[in-house]
Design an enzyme around this catalytic site. Structure first.
Site, PDB file in Angstrom:
ATOM      1  N   CYS A   1      38.409  38.067  43.591  1.00  0.00           N
ATOM      2  CA  CYS A   1      37.164  38.848  43.659  1.00  0.00           C
ATOM      3  C   CYS A   1      36.002  37.864  43.539  1.00  0.00           C
ATOM      4  O   CYS A   1      36.202  36.667  43.267  1.00  0.00           O
ATOM      5  CB  CYS A   1      37.125  39.835  42.495  1.00  0.00           C
ATOM      6  SG  CYS A   1      37.178  38.986  40.904  1.00  0.00           S
TER       7      CYS A   1
ATOM      8  N   HIS B   1      42.557  35.035  34.198  1.00  0.00           N
ATOM      9  CA  HIS B   1      43.925  35.241  33.714  1.00  0.00           C
ATOM     10  C   HIS B   1      44.940  34.996  34.828  1.00  0.00           C
ATOM     11  O   HIS B   1      45.541  35.924  35.369  1.00  0.00           O
ATOM     12  CB  HIS B   1      44.081  36.648  33.135  1.00  0.00           C
ATOM     13  CG  HIS B   1      43.450  36.789  31.788  1.00  0.00           C
ATOM     14  ND1 HIS B   1      43.019  37.991  31.289  1.00  0.00           N
ATOM     15  CD2 HIS B   1      43.186  35.871  30.826  1.00  0.00           C
ATOM     16  CE1 HIS B   1      42.512  37.807  30.081  1.00  0.00           C
ATOM     17  NE2 HIS B   1      42.595  36.529  29.783  1.00  0.00           N
TER      18      HIS B   1
ATOM     19  N   HIS C   1      35.486  36.409  31.571  1.00  0.00           N
ATOM     20  CA  HIS C   1      35.576  37.639  30.775  1.00  0.00           C
ATOM     21  C   HIS C   1      34.403  37.839  29.831  1.00  0.00           C
ATOM     22  O   HIS C   1      34.267  38.907  29.238  1.00  0.00           O
ATOM     23  CB  HIS C   1      36.880  37.637  29.972  1.00  0.00           C
ATOM     24  CG  HIS C   1      38.082  37.449  30.841  1.00  0.00           C
ATOM     25  ND1 HIS C   1      38.745  36.257  30.938  1.00  0.00           N
ATOM     26  CD2 HIS C   1      38.681  38.294  31.694  1.00  0.00           C
ATOM     27  CE1 HIS C   1      39.733  36.382  31.807  1.00  0.00           C
ATOM     28  NE2 HIS C   1      39.719  37.601  32.284  1.00  0.00           N
TER      29      HIS C   1
ATOM     30  N   CYS D   1      31.459  36.911  34.554  1.00  0.00           N
ATOM     31  CA  CYS D   1      31.200  37.664  35.784  1.00  0.00           C
ATOM     32  C   CYS D   1      29.941  38.513  35.597  1.00  0.00           C
ATOM     33  O   CYS D   1      29.793  39.197  34.566  1.00  0.00           O
ATOM     34  CB  CYS D   1      32.391  38.566  36.102  1.00  0.00           C
ATOM     35  SG  CYS D   1      32.051  39.614  37.544  1.00  0.00           S
TER      36      CYS D   1
ATOM     37  N   GLU E   1      37.569  40.370  27.256  1.00  0.00           N
ATOM     38  CA  GLU E   1      36.351  41.034  27.741  1.00  0.00           C
ATOM     39  C   GLU E   1      35.857  42.057  26.718  1.00  0.00           C
ATOM     40  O   GLU E   1      34.654  42.147  26.431  1.00  0.00           O
ATOM     41  CB  GLU E   1      36.617  41.720  29.085  1.00  0.00           C
ATOM     42  CG  GLU E   1      35.360  42.398  29.621  1.00  0.00           C
ATOM     43  CD  GLU E   1      35.624  43.261  30.849  1.00  0.00           C
ATOM     44  OE1 GLU E   1      36.421  42.860  31.711  1.00  0.00           O
ATOM     45  OE2 GLU E   1      35.018  44.344  30.926  1.00  0.00           O
TER      46      GLU E   1
ATOM     47  N   CYS F   1      34.979  47.700  37.920  1.00  0.00           N
ATOM     48  CA  CYS F   1      34.271  46.983  38.983  1.00  0.00           C
ATOM     49  C   CYS F   1      34.819  47.315  40.372  1.00  0.00           C
ATOM     50  O   CYS F   1      35.916  47.864  40.509  1.00  0.00           O
ATOM     51  CB  CYS F   1      34.337  45.482  38.728  1.00  0.00           C
ATOM     52  SG  CYS F   1      35.926  44.783  39.145  1.00  0.00           S
TER      53      CYS F   1
ATOM     54  N   ASN G   1      43.849  43.716  35.356  1.00  0.00           N
ATOM     55  CA  ASN G   1      43.774  44.416  36.651  1.00  0.00           C
ATOM     56  C   ASN G   1      45.086  44.315  37.412  1.00  0.00           C
ATOM     57  O   ASN G   1      45.452  45.234  38.141  1.00  0.00           O
ATOM     58  CB  ASN G   1      42.566  43.921  37.459  1.00  0.00           C
ATOM     59  CG  ASN G   1      42.821  42.628  38.184  1.00  0.00           C
ATOM     60  OD1 ASN G   1      43.296  42.636  39.308  1.00  0.00           O
ATOM     61  ND2 ASN G   1      42.541  41.490  37.542  1.00  0.00           N
TER      62      ASN G   1
HETATM   63 FE1  SF4 Z   1      36.399  40.207  39.235  1.00  0.00          FE
HETATM   64 FE2  SF4 Z   1      35.666  42.619  38.561  1.00  0.00          FE
HETATM   65 FE3  SF4 Z   1      36.456  40.920  36.670  1.00  0.00          FE
HETATM   66 FE4  SF4 Z   1      34.137  40.539  37.920  1.00  0.00          FE
HETATM   67  S1  SF4 Z   1      34.634  42.246  36.600  1.00  0.00           S
HETATM   68  S2  SF4 Z   1      35.715  38.985  37.495  1.00  0.00           S
HETATM   69  S3  SF4 Z   1      34.559  41.279  39.984  1.00  0.00           S
HETATM   70  S4  SF4 Z   1      37.710  41.748  38.317  1.00  0.00           S
END
Ligand code: SF4
Length: 319
Positions: free
Chosen positions: A17, A46, A79, A101, A131, A199, A229
């Protein structure tokens, strides 16, 4: 069954991403600009392969800021970190580069804003995830973690409390909505966030897996065990009709028996996974007769995030 009956449905979007791309490039550019070693707090993203590759190039991964020698260069991971971690780094006179991010920073800003406005914040996310620790650290006194549906039962607020829910960026969209419904049943005055916290990349990868899962006897997700994710993609595949689904870091982790009797195999990867690892899986399964590869595209992604200011070219117009 003949080999020609075997097919791979390749989900798109998958893999990197915009936030991961930026974070990895931040470490690469920092190594080029400042030379090794460059320290990185926690895994930059990760993914085992990414971390090992950067370590070979001179990045040193540490768990805590206090492990970094005074005055060194330190990158904060995608994160995000809490204000307390920023303070620690300042006390040690570290030169920090923030690869958080921007979509995580957005959630931090929401926490600050709603804490200031007197809200109790119900943060849906996984306990212990970096995060979540960083986000909650923006206002620890008013952030309450809701980890799964079980987390709803433990919460108690008075009718006078102003409540809003926010979330980690990499959750299952469907599971999060289930938790929100339970929260709203218990706390009817709960407010929705101004915009999605899960996201675009997490959502797009889940939608793509949903599109292929019903046709698949097996869905392989390339990603690491500590990647939120990526793990959600396995769950989404199973919840949407895949007969089986496994998470692997590398192609060689695919057990031959997983492929027995499989006619249609789905393949995707988490947001922190370089495409070379997906190609490794395609090469391996081709040896088992899966030569017919069809890409199933449910969205196209064009988002790009700029590098941290310290690493941007001085004047792009002269390049
Ligand atoms: Fe990627 Fe979404 Fe994590 Fe940002 S928040 S690093 S776009 S997975």
């Amino acid at each position: 069954m003949t080999d020609t009956a075997k097919k791979v449905l390749l989900a798109a979007p998958r893999g990197y991403c915009a936030g991961v791309d930026r974070a990895v490039e931040t470490v690469e550019r920092a190594l080029e600009k400042y030379g090794a070693p460059v320290y990185v707090r926690k895994e930059i993203v990760h993914n085992r392969y990414v971390v090992d590759t950067l370590a070979e190039r001179g990045a040193i991964f540490v768990d805590e800021t206090t492990e970094v020698p005074e005055g060194a260069h330190l990158v904060f991971s995608a994160h995000g970190v809490s204000p307390a971690v920023h303070s620690e780094a300042k006390e040690l006179s570290l030169h920090t580069l923030d690869a958080t991010c921007p979509l995580v920073t957005k959630v931090h800003n929401e926490v600050k804003r709603f804490a200031k406005a007197g809200y109790q914040i119900l943060l849906i996310g996984h306990e212990g995830h970096e995060e979540v620790e960083g986000t909650a650290g923006e206002a620890p006194d008013v952030v309450h973690l809701v980890d799964g549906v079980e987390g709803v039962e433990r919460l108690e607020f008075s009718d006078d409390d102003k409540l809003i829910w926010l979330s980690q960026t990499t959750l299952s969209v469907d599971e999060t909505m289930t938790i929100v419904q339970l929260l709203k049943q218990k706390f009817p005055n709960l407010q929705d966030p101004p915009s999605d916290d899960i996201c675009y990349a997490t959502q797009n990868r889940q939608v793509a897996v949903k599109a292929i899962a019903p046709q698949c006897d097996l869905v392989i997700v390339v990603g690491s065990q500590n990647s939120s994710n990526s793990k959600r993609l396995v769950e989404v595949a199973l919840q949407n009709g895949a007969a089986a689904s496994y998470l692997v870091d590398y192609a060689h982790q695919i057990e031959p028996e997983w492929l027995e009797g499989v006619k249609t195999m789905g393949l995707t990867s988490g947001a922190s996974v370089p495409e070379i690892l997906v190609q490794g899986v395609l090469d391996l399964v081709a040896e088992h007769g899966f030569n017919d590869v069809e890409t199933v595209t449910t969205a196209s992604e064009k988002l790009v995030f700029g590098l941290p200011r310290e690493l941007r070219p001085a004047d792009r117009s002269k390049r």
